[in-house]
Design a protein around this motif. Structure first.
Motif, PDB file in Angstrom:
ATOM      1  N   HIS A 136       0.826  -1.202   0.000  1.00  0.00           N
ATOM      2  CA  HIS A 136       0.000   0.000   0.000  1.00  0.00           C
ATOM      3  C   HIS A 136       0.865   1.260   0.000  1.00  0.00           C
ATOM      4  O   HIS A 136       0.428   2.315  -0.467  1.00  0.00           O
ATOM      5  CB  HIS A 136      -0.947  -0.011   1.195  1.00  0.00           C
ATOM      6  N   GLN A 137       2.085   1.166   0.512  1.00  0.00           N
ATOM      7  CA  GLN A 137       2.983   2.314   0.511  1.00  0.00           C
ATOM      8  C   GLN A 137       3.513   2.650  -0.875  1.00  0.00           C
ATOM      9  O   GLN A 137       4.048   3.738  -1.088  1.00  0.00           O
ATOM     10  CB  GLN A 137       4.157   2.054   1.461  1.00  0.00           C
ATOM     11  N   SER A 138       3.356   1.736  -1.826  1.00  0.00           N
ATOM     12  CA  SER A 138       3.858   1.981  -3.186  1.00  0.00           C
ATOM     13  C   SER A 138       2.924   2.859  -4.005  1.00  0.00           C
ATOM     14  O   SER A 138       3.264   3.250  -5.132  1.00  0.00           O
ATOM     15  CB  SER A 138       4.081   0.649  -3.917  1.00  0.00           C
ATOM     16  N   ALA A 139       1.757   3.193  -3.452  1.00  0.00           N
ATOM     17  CA  ALA A 139       0.769   3.988  -4.199  1.00  0.00           C
ATOM     18  C   ALA A 139       1.000   5.477  -4.021  1.00  0.00           C
ATOM     19  O   ALA A 139       1.090   5.978  -2.901  1.00  0.00           O
ATOM     20  CB  ALA A 139      -0.640   3.631  -3.739  1.00  0.00           C
ATOM     21  N   GLY A 140       1.095   6.178  -5.145  1.00  0.00           N
ATOM     22  CA  GLY A 140       1.077   7.628  -5.123  1.00  0.00           C
ATOM     23  C   GLY A 140      -0.355   8.125  -5.151  1.00  0.00           C
ATOM     24  O   GLY A 140      -1.296   7.374  -5.457  1.00  0.00           O
ATOM     25  N   ILE A 141      -0.564   9.404  -4.832  1.00  0.00           N
ATOM     26  CA  ILE A 141      -1.907   9.992  -4.854  1.00  0.00           C
ATOM     27  C   ILE A 141      -2.408  10.001  -6.296  1.00  0.00           C
ATOM     28  O   ILE A 141      -1.781  10.626  -7.165  1.00  0.00           O
ATOM     29  CB  ILE A 141      -1.892  11.418  -4.292  1.00  0.00           C
ATOM     30  N   PRO A 142      -3.517   9.323  -6.604  1.00  0.00           N
ATOM     31  CA  PRO A 142      -3.958   9.212  -7.997  1.00  0.00           C
ATOM     32  C   PRO A 142      -4.350  10.552  -8.613  1.00  0.00           C
ATOM     33  O   PRO A 142      -4.912  11.428  -7.935  1.00  0.00           O
ATOM     34  CB  PRO A 142      -5.178   8.281  -7.900  1.00  0.00           C
ATOM     35  N   GLY A 143      -4.090  10.698  -9.914  1.00  0.00           N
ATOM     36  CA  GLY A 143      -4.401  11.948 -10.592  1.00  0.00           C
ATOM     37  C   GLY A 143      -5.375  11.842 -11.748  1.00  0.00           C
ATOM     38  O   GLY A 143      -5.813  12.862 -12.290  1.00  0.00           O
ATOM     39  N   THR A 144      -5.734  10.611 -12.137  1.00  0.00           N
ATOM     40  CA  THR A 144      -6.545  10.445 -13.351  1.00  0.00           C
ATOM     41  C   THR A 144      -7.875  11.181 -13.279  1.00  0.00           C
ATOM     42  O   THR A 144      -8.269  11.889 -14.225  1.00  0.00           O
ATOM     43  CB  THR A 144      -6.771   8.952 -13.639  1.00  0.00           C
ATOM     44  N   LEU A 244     -13.222   5.551   1.304  1.00  0.00           N
ATOM     45  CA  LEU A 244     -12.863   4.146   1.135  1.00  0.00           C
ATOM     46  C   LEU A 244     -11.372   3.980   0.866  1.00  0.00           C
ATOM     47  O   LEU A 244     -10.746   3.022   1.349  1.00  0.00           O
ATOM     48  CB  LEU A 244     -13.691   3.533  -0.004  1.00  0.00           C
ATOM     49  N   ILE A 245     -10.793   4.888   0.088  1.00  0.00           N
ATOM     50  CA  ILE A 245      -9.353   4.822  -0.177  1.00  0.00           C
ATOM     51  C   ILE A 245      -8.557   5.008   1.108  1.00  0.00           C
ATOM     52  O   ILE A 245      -7.624   4.237   1.408  1.00  0.00           O
ATOM     53  CB  ILE A 245      -8.944   5.887  -1.219  1.00  0.00           C
ATOM     54  N   THR A 246      -8.895   6.011   1.879  1.00  0.00           N
ATOM     55  CA  THR A 246      -8.118   6.281   3.092  1.00  0.00           C
ATOM     56  C   THR A 246      -8.349   5.194   4.149  1.00  0.00           C
ATOM     57  O   THR A 246      -7.431   4.864   4.918  1.00  0.00           O
ATOM     58  CB  THR A 246      -8.456   7.668   3.659  1.00  0.00           C
ATOM     59  N   ALA A 247      -9.544   4.604   4.184  1.00  0.00           N
ATOM     60  CA  ALA A 247      -9.780   3.487   5.104  1.00  0.00           C
ATOM     61  C   ALA A 247      -8.909   2.293   4.730  1.00  0.00           C
ATOM     62  O   ALA A 247      -8.351   1.606   5.600  1.00  0.00           O
ATOM     63  CB  ALA A 247     -11.259   3.093   5.090  1.00  0.00           C
ATOM     64  N   GLU A 248      -8.780   2.048   3.428  1.00  0.00           N
ATOM     65  CA  GLU A 248      -7.899   0.986   2.933  1.00  0.00           C
ATOM     66  C   GLU A 248      -6.458   1.240   3.366  1.00  0.00           C
ATOM     67  O   GLU A 248      -5.746   0.325   3.809  1.00  0.00           O
ATOM     68  CB  GLU A 248      -7.991   0.904   1.408  1.00  0.00           C
ATOM     69  N   MET A 249      -6.018   2.480   3.266  1.00  0.00           N
ATOM     70  CA  MET A 249      -4.668   2.838   3.666  1.00  0.00           C
ATOM     71  C   MET A 249      -4.453   2.621   5.171  1.00  0.00           C
ATOM     72  O   MET A 249      -3.429   2.083   5.598  1.00  0.00           O
ATOM     73  CB  MET A 249      -4.386   4.295   3.303  1.00  0.00           C
ATOM     74  N   GLU A 250      -5.416   3.021   5.951  1.00  0.00           N
ATOM     75  CA  GLU A 250      -5.293   2.882   7.410  1.00  0.00           C
ATOM     76  C   GLU A 250      -5.225   1.415   7.819  1.00  0.00           C
ATOM     77  O   GLU A 250      -4.486   1.050   8.744  1.00  0.00           O
ATOM     78  CB  GLU A 250      -6.460   3.576   8.096  1.00  0.00           C
ATOM     79  N   ARG A 251      -5.972   0.560   7.134  1.00  0.00           N
ATOM     80  CA  ARG A 251      -5.982  -0.869   7.488  1.00  0.00           C
ATOM     81  C   ARG A 251      -4.665  -1.556   7.171  1.00  0.00           C
ATOM     82  O   ARG A 251      -4.304  -2.545   7.808  1.00  0.00           O
ATOM     83  CB  ARG A 251      -7.118  -1.595   6.746  1.00  0.00           C
ATOM     84  N   HIS A 252      -3.945  -1.031   6.151  1.00  0.00           N
ATOM     85  CA  HIS A 252      -2.782  -1.770   5.644  1.00  0.00           C
ATOM     86  C   HIS A 252      -1.475  -0.971   5.681  1.00  0.00           C
ATOM     87  O   HIS A 252      -0.530  -1.322   4.983  1.00  0.00           O
ATOM     88  CB  HIS A 252      -3.065  -2.239   4.212  1.00  0.00           C
ATOM     89  N   GLY A 253      -1.427   0.079   6.476  1.00  0.00           N
ATOM     90  CA  GLY A 253      -0.172   0.805   6.620  1.00  0.00           C
ATOM     91  C   GLY A 253       0.185   1.660   5.427  1.00  0.00           C
ATOM     92  O   GLY A 253       1.371   1.991   5.232  1.00  0.00           O
ATOM     93  N   SER A 410      -0.231  -2.339  -8.500  1.00  0.00           N
ATOM     94  CA  SER A 410       0.293  -3.153  -7.409  1.00  0.00           C
ATOM     95  C   SER A 410      -0.500  -4.446  -7.247  1.00  0.00           C
ATOM     96  O   SER A 410      -0.084  -5.351  -6.529  1.00  0.00           O
ATOM     97  CB  SER A 410       0.240  -2.367  -6.098  1.00  0.00           C
ATOM     98  N   GLY A 411      -1.660  -4.528  -7.913  1.00  0.00           N
ATOM     99  CA  GLY A 411      -2.567  -5.652  -7.730  1.00  0.00           C
ATOM    100  C   GLY A 411      -3.551  -5.424  -6.605  1.00  0.00           C
ATOM    101  O   GLY A 411      -4.493  -6.204  -6.431  1.00  0.00           O
ATOM    102  N   ILE A 412      -3.360  -4.354  -5.841  1.00  0.00           N
ATOM    103  CA  ILE A 412      -4.215  -4.063  -4.699  1.00  0.00           C
ATOM    104  C   ILE A 412      -5.443  -3.282  -5.168  1.00  0.00           C
ATOM    105  O   ILE A 412      -5.323  -2.258  -5.835  1.00  0.00           O
ATOM    106  CB  ILE A 412      -3.465  -3.239  -3.644  1.00  0.00           C
ATOM    107  N   MET A 413      -6.617  -3.764  -4.811  1.00  0.00           N
ATOM    108  CA  MET A 413      -7.865  -3.069  -5.128  1.00  0.00           C
ATOM    109  C   MET A 413      -8.458  -2.508  -3.834  1.00  0.00           C
ATOM    110  O   MET A 413      -8.499  -3.193  -2.811  1.00  0.00           O
ATOM    111  CB  MET A 413      -8.864  -4.006  -5.798  1.00  0.00           C
ATOM    112  N   VAL A 414      -8.898  -1.264  -3.898  1.00  0.00           N
ATOM    113  CA  VAL A 414      -9.526  -0.642  -2.731  1.00  0.00           C
ATOM    114  C   VAL A 414     -10.890  -1.270  -2.509  1.00  0.00           C
ATOM    115  O   VAL A 414     -11.754  -1.235  -3.387  1.00  0.00           O
ATOM    116  CB  VAL A 414      -9.662   0.881  -2.936  1.00  0.00           C
ATOM    117  N   GLU A 415     -11.072  -1.866  -1.339  1.00  0.00           N
ATOM    118  CA  GLU A 415     -12.311  -2.568  -1.011  1.00  0.00           C
ATOM    119  C   GLU A 415     -13.524  -1.670  -1.232  1.00  0.00           C
ATOM    120  O   GLU A 415     -13.577  -0.536  -0.776  1.00  0.00           O
ATOM    121  CB  GLU A 415     -12.273  -3.020   0.452  1.00  0.00           C
ATOM    122  N   GLY A 416     -14.492  -2.200  -1.984  1.00  0.00           N
ATOM    123  CA  GLY A 416     -15.756  -1.501  -2.183  1.00  0.00           C
ATOM    124  C   GLY A 416     -15.772  -0.491  -3.318  1.00  0.00           C
ATOM    125  O   GLY A 416     -16.810   0.113  -3.594  1.00  0.00           O
TER     126      GLY A 416
END
Length: 573
Positions: A136-144, A244-253, A410-416
């Motif tokens: 989860h730390q490999s994700a930059g703030i998305p811009g699309t 949902l994005i920030t909750a995902e971040m909090e759960r996984h560091g 990264s293969g990681i999908m934000v839950e929900g």
């Protein structure tokens, strides 16, 4: 001669199909893939057929090229999930016919505020590649989402809800899985199945992969798209999706916070501009290295009679490789986010600087990369991705490249949400002097800093002839993007190929380190032998790039999708 034979054979098969028989029909079908598509009014070229159809329909409904480009960008998030995205970022070149304005849009990801220079170093001071690429730390703030909304607001004619409707429908009703999508999911299965949300979307309930012809429904993604269509980018950067994005971040560091999302901004920038044999080049400025080094290499090669030397002759390839080597050496030292580093753009694209670099090239000997260091342009100073191009009847032109970095990020999908996270933090220099996933070396200018945008090779490019739009092109391919784009331009300008021939021609690549000349299968063995005799370490590797190009000719608008990737489509209306 080969081109004349191909054209003659094509004309014969078209004229006498009954004489040609089954084998001739197979040849005709094969050749048709490389024949440029012709249209009277406008054109869309993308890596995925459904997205191309979406863009064409927007044009038919009266939208302009920007409307269609934004619609395509959202559609690809559904139909090409390994590269199309909501959770990544990219770069767009826009030419507005009404004002004559040409601008660059930077919607590259940004480092979260909590990112530190040594973020990905372990206790021994070495780069932890798993953390920099698959956490989860490999994700930059998305811009699309911000980028698409910004360009639509400034240059579009339709509402966000209008251009997003096709993507919402495709996600909610489902798409028929193509062979290409099925194959890519199987290839990424081990990584995707590590993350429950991604596994739930991209694999069946029993864990089996989707096969060609199955229907893939992405309900969570449809909901996220609907929220953005109704509420605008606020839904992504401050509303339900953001939560949902920030909750995902909090759960996984992870590092991305609500404040990071709210602070994100897409930026309009001045393009990098150059000339090549009278043609005007407009390409992406830093934090992309693409435009700078495309122009730099063209400046070096302008001093040689490339057209007379022949397409993919040993000498032509040798000179291209030496120009590439010099440009990528400079990339390692000077390129980064211009908001954080003083990037000497004017010096790097100076024709005077190119002359000094050209003097170091030996036409008969490959210079070992260990002898090549970054140059000194200052005195003249005053890796999965997808590309698409769109042109409308008014002459508005868009060239867009965007990505989530690796295939499926990264293969990681934000839950929900149905949204895959990028792993673009790996594009920073985690440790200056240590290559990233694409083998590229970086320096201090691309070190990790909060709010900074990582360096990229994406090279969406527009070319003008006599002041009028002539060509839009670009490609995915990591470190090979810049050299792929370079060769399309050389093929159409120097070698006078049509856009389909320019697209299909074999490609080569050199990036300074590793010190090897990468070539695609199909290059003449004799040519490779001559290159080895000059001292090149020639290595045959898989095909490079997936260009999607549109070109204006005397006969009308033509376009071509790269045959290297299945499922692409150039379509006119």
């Amino acid at each position: 001669m080969v081109r004349r034979i191909t054209v003659a054979l094509l004309l014969f098969l078209v004229t006498f199909p009954s004489v040609a028989g089954a084998q001739g029909q197979a040849i005709l079908s094969y050749l048709d893939r490389f024949h440029p598509v012709l249209a009277a009014n406008g054109m869309v070229a993308t890596q995925e057929a459904l997205a191309s159809e979406v863009g064409r329909q927007i044009l038919r409904d009266g939208g302009n090229a920007v409307d269609a480009a934004v619609a395509v960008g959202f559609a690809l998030a559904v139909t090409l999930p390994r590269a199309g995205n909501l959770g990544g970022g990219g770069f767009m070149m826009i030419h507005h016919a009404g004002t004559g304005e040409t601008v660059a849009l930077d919607y590259r990801e940004m480092a979260p505020a909590a990112a530190t220079r040594d973020l990905f170093l372990d206790a021994e001071g070495e780069v932890d590649e798993k953390r920099s690429r698959f956490s989860h730390q490999s994700a930059g703030i998305p811009g699309t989402v911000a980028g698409m909304a910004a360009v639509l607001e400034r240059y579009g004619t339709m509402s966000l809800a209008q251009v997003m409707t096709p993507a919402i429908r495709l996600a909610a009703e489902g798409i028929l899985v193509s062979q290409d999508l099925s194959d890519s999911l199987k290839q990424s299965a081990e990584r995707l199945q590590q993350f429950p949300a991604a596994a739930k979307v991209f694999f069946k309930a029993d864990g089996r992969p989707y096969e060609p012809g199955d229907r893939l429904i992405q309900s969570d993604l449809a909901h996220s798209l609907s929220l953005i269509a109704e509420q605008g980018p606020e839904a992504f950067y401050g509303g339900e999706v953001a939560r949902l994005i920030t909750a995902e971040m909090e759960r996984h560091g992870g590092l991305i916070t609500p404040a990071d999302l709210r602070a994100y901004k897409a930026v309009f920038r001045d393009p990098v501009r150059g000339t090549y044999r009278g043609y005007e080049i407009a390409s992406m400025p830093p934090p992309s290295s693409g435009g700078v080094h495309l122009v730099q290499m063209l400046n070096i090669l302008e001093g040689y009679p490339i057209g007379e030397l022949g397409s993919n002759s040993a000498l032509t390839i040798h000179l291209m490789a030496e120009a590439m080597r010099l440009a990528y050496a400079d990339r390692s030292k000077y390129l980064g986010d211009p908001d954080y580093s003083d990037v000497p753009v004017a010096g790097l694209i100076s024709k005077t600087y190119a002359e000094s670099l050209r003097e170091t090239i030996d036409s008969f000997r490959a210079r070992p990369s260990e002898e090549v260091l970054p140059g000194n342009p200052l005195p003249y100073e005053s890796n999965e991705t997808t590309h698409y191009s769109v042109m409308d009847r008014a002459g508005n032109l868009v060239s867009n490249t965007y990505t989530i970095n690796f295939s499926y990020g990264s293969g990681i999908m934000v839950e929900g949400t149905g949204i895959l996270l990028n792993n673009e933090m790996d594009d920073f220099s985690a440790k200056p002097g240590i290559p990233n996933a694409y083998g590229l070396l970086g320096g201090e200018a691309n070190a990790i800093e909060p709010g900074k945008r990582p360096l990229s090779s994406m090279t969406p490019t527009l070319v003008f002839r006599d002041g009028l739009p002539w060509l839009a092109t670009g490609s995915p391919g990591g470190s090979r993007i810049i050299t792929t784009t370079l060769q399309v331009l050389l093929n159409v300008i120097d070698h006078e190929m049509n856009i389909a021939e320019a697209t299909a021609a074999p490609r080569v690549h050199h990036q300074w380190w590793p010190d090897e000349l990468r070539v695609e299968p199909g290059l003449s063995p004799d040519t490779m032998a001559l290159l080895r005799a000059r001292g090149h370490d020639v290595v045959v590797k898989p095909t490079m790039g997936s260009t999607q190009s549109i070109m204006v000719t005397e006969d009308g608008i033509t376009g071509a999708s790269d045959p290297r990737r299945p499922g692409a489509l150039t379509i006119g209306y």
